[in-house]
Design an enzyme around this catalytic site. Structure first.
Site, PDB file in Angstrom:
ATOM      1  N   GLY A  91      -3.943  -6.423  -7.002  1.00  0.00           N
ATOM      2  CA  GLY A  91      -5.259  -7.004  -6.745  1.00  0.00           C
ATOM      3  C   GLY A  91      -5.831  -6.743  -5.369  1.00  0.00           C
ATOM      4  CG  HIS A  92      -5.600  -7.438  -0.913  1.00  0.00           C
ATOM      5  ND1 HIS A  92      -5.258  -6.694   0.194  1.00  0.00           N
ATOM      6  CD2 HIS A  92      -6.581  -8.270  -0.508  1.00  0.00           C
ATOM      7  CE1 HIS A  92      -5.990  -7.073   1.245  1.00  0.00           C
ATOM      8  NE2 HIS A  92      -6.804  -8.024   0.846  1.00  0.00           N
ATOM      9  CE1 TYR A  93      -9.524  -5.613  -0.706  1.00  0.00           C
ATOM     10  CE2 TYR A  93      -8.401  -4.079   0.714  1.00  0.00           C
ATOM     11  CZ  TYR A  93      -9.165  -5.219   0.556  1.00  0.00           C
ATOM     12  OH  TYR A  93      -9.555  -5.939   1.646  1.00  0.00           O
TER      13      TYR A  93
END
Lengths: 149, 169
Positions: free
Chosen positions: A35-37
């Site tokens: 999710g990051h990233y």
């Protein structure tokens, strides 16, 4: 200590009267990487703050005396005067958080130097107060947890 | 949701954070270039709570301070790129925090609480922005940030170079 945290276990490398060093490996898979990233995983900078904070708490357990009936070594984070990120941390990087007490008069002031094998990644200054067992600490947490339901 | 609010769709089309690391649920109000209010609902099923067992104390469920800061910072990034979205790091640039100074921590948040982030643009020069603001749960202040500096950087500038490890740290 089992408070909620986004970061896995920290390995205690060294602990002494003036501070402690812990280490962790930046995750190579899982929700943080995904999710990051997406496509360019970088460890969120706040995870370095988390590591510094938990290192201070671990150190406090053995080095800060209990006050007014509180459990020994419980401290609460009250301020981060400064946090400078120097470079990103990538999956698989070994991260070392080195915290040192710099002042014992006006509460507890710590400076944290966080580094990987590519060099320093963050400089952080954190301020704490010693929990006195009369409100602000875990009891407040309990009340607020119930109040939030 | 009110007509002048923005949900996860607009948020995901503005910043690159995804999945468990997307920590903003809704933008309540935005004045581009000036200020933004956003919210994030804290839930007991978030990954940070997964390790807590039956024996965890109520206080252990305090939402990690680092995630409150991250959630506020994502709101700050939303304001800084609101009119020039950067939803895909590989197609554009990567948002990197440069510094976070003069931060005060107040009340803790717990599952069921809604974090309300208030962000003000202090200064924006080229691809660097300085932002300030607060986070509230109801009327309780959780976080106050004096200066958050965020910069957009090219991905190609940042990739680690193998074998270039420094001798000293």
């Amino acid at each position: 200590m089992s408070a909620a945290t986004p970061l896995g276990d920290l390995e205690l490398i060294r602990s002494g009267p003036t501070g402690a060093v812990t280490a962790f490996d930046a995750p190579v898979d899982g929700p943080v990487v995904d999710g990051h990233y997406p496509g360019f995983p970088v460890l969120p900078g706040v995870f370095l703050i988390e590591a510094a904070d938990r290192t201070v708490r671990q150190w406090a357990h053995g080095n800060v005396p209990a006050r007014d009936g509180a459990e020994g070594g419980e401290v609460d984070l009250v301020a981060m005067d400064r946090c400078r990120f120097h470079r990103p941390v990538f999956p698989g990087d070994r991260v070392l958080a080195d915290v040192t007490v710099t002042d014992n008069a006006a509460g507890l002031l710590f400076k944290a130097a966080v580094a990987t094998n590519r060099g320093k990644v963050a400089d952080i200054r954190l301020r704490y107060r010693v929990r006195d067992g009369q409100g602000d600490g875990s009891e407040q947490g309990e009340q607020e947890a119930e109040g939030a339901a | 949701m009110n007509r002048d609010e923005y949900g996860v769709s607009r948020i995901k089309n503005t910043i690159p954070h995804r999945g468990a690391l997307l920590l903003v649920d809704r933008v309540r109000q935005v004045v581009p270039g000036q200020r933004l209010t956003a919210v994030k609902a804290v839930s007991g099923n978030e990954p940070c709570y997964a390790p807590l067992g039956q024996d965890a104390a109520p206080a252990d469920y305090a939402y990690p301070t680092s995630l409150v800061v991250e959630s506020w910072a994502q709101s700050a990034v939303l304001l800084s790129v609101w009119e020039a979205p950067n939803p895909d790091v590989l197609a554009g640039k990567v948002e990197l925090a440069g510094s976070i100074n003069e931060v005060a921590f107040g009340a803790r948040a717990y599952p069921g609480d809604v974090l309300e982030h208030r962000v003000r643009m202090v200064k924006a020069v080229d691809e660097t922005a300085i932002l300030a603001g607060e986070t509230y749960v109801g009327s309780r202040e959780v976080l106050r940030i004096g200066a958050f500096v965020v910069a957009l950087r090219d991905v190609t500038e940042l990739a680690p170079v193998p074998g270039r490890a420094l001798l000293t740290v």
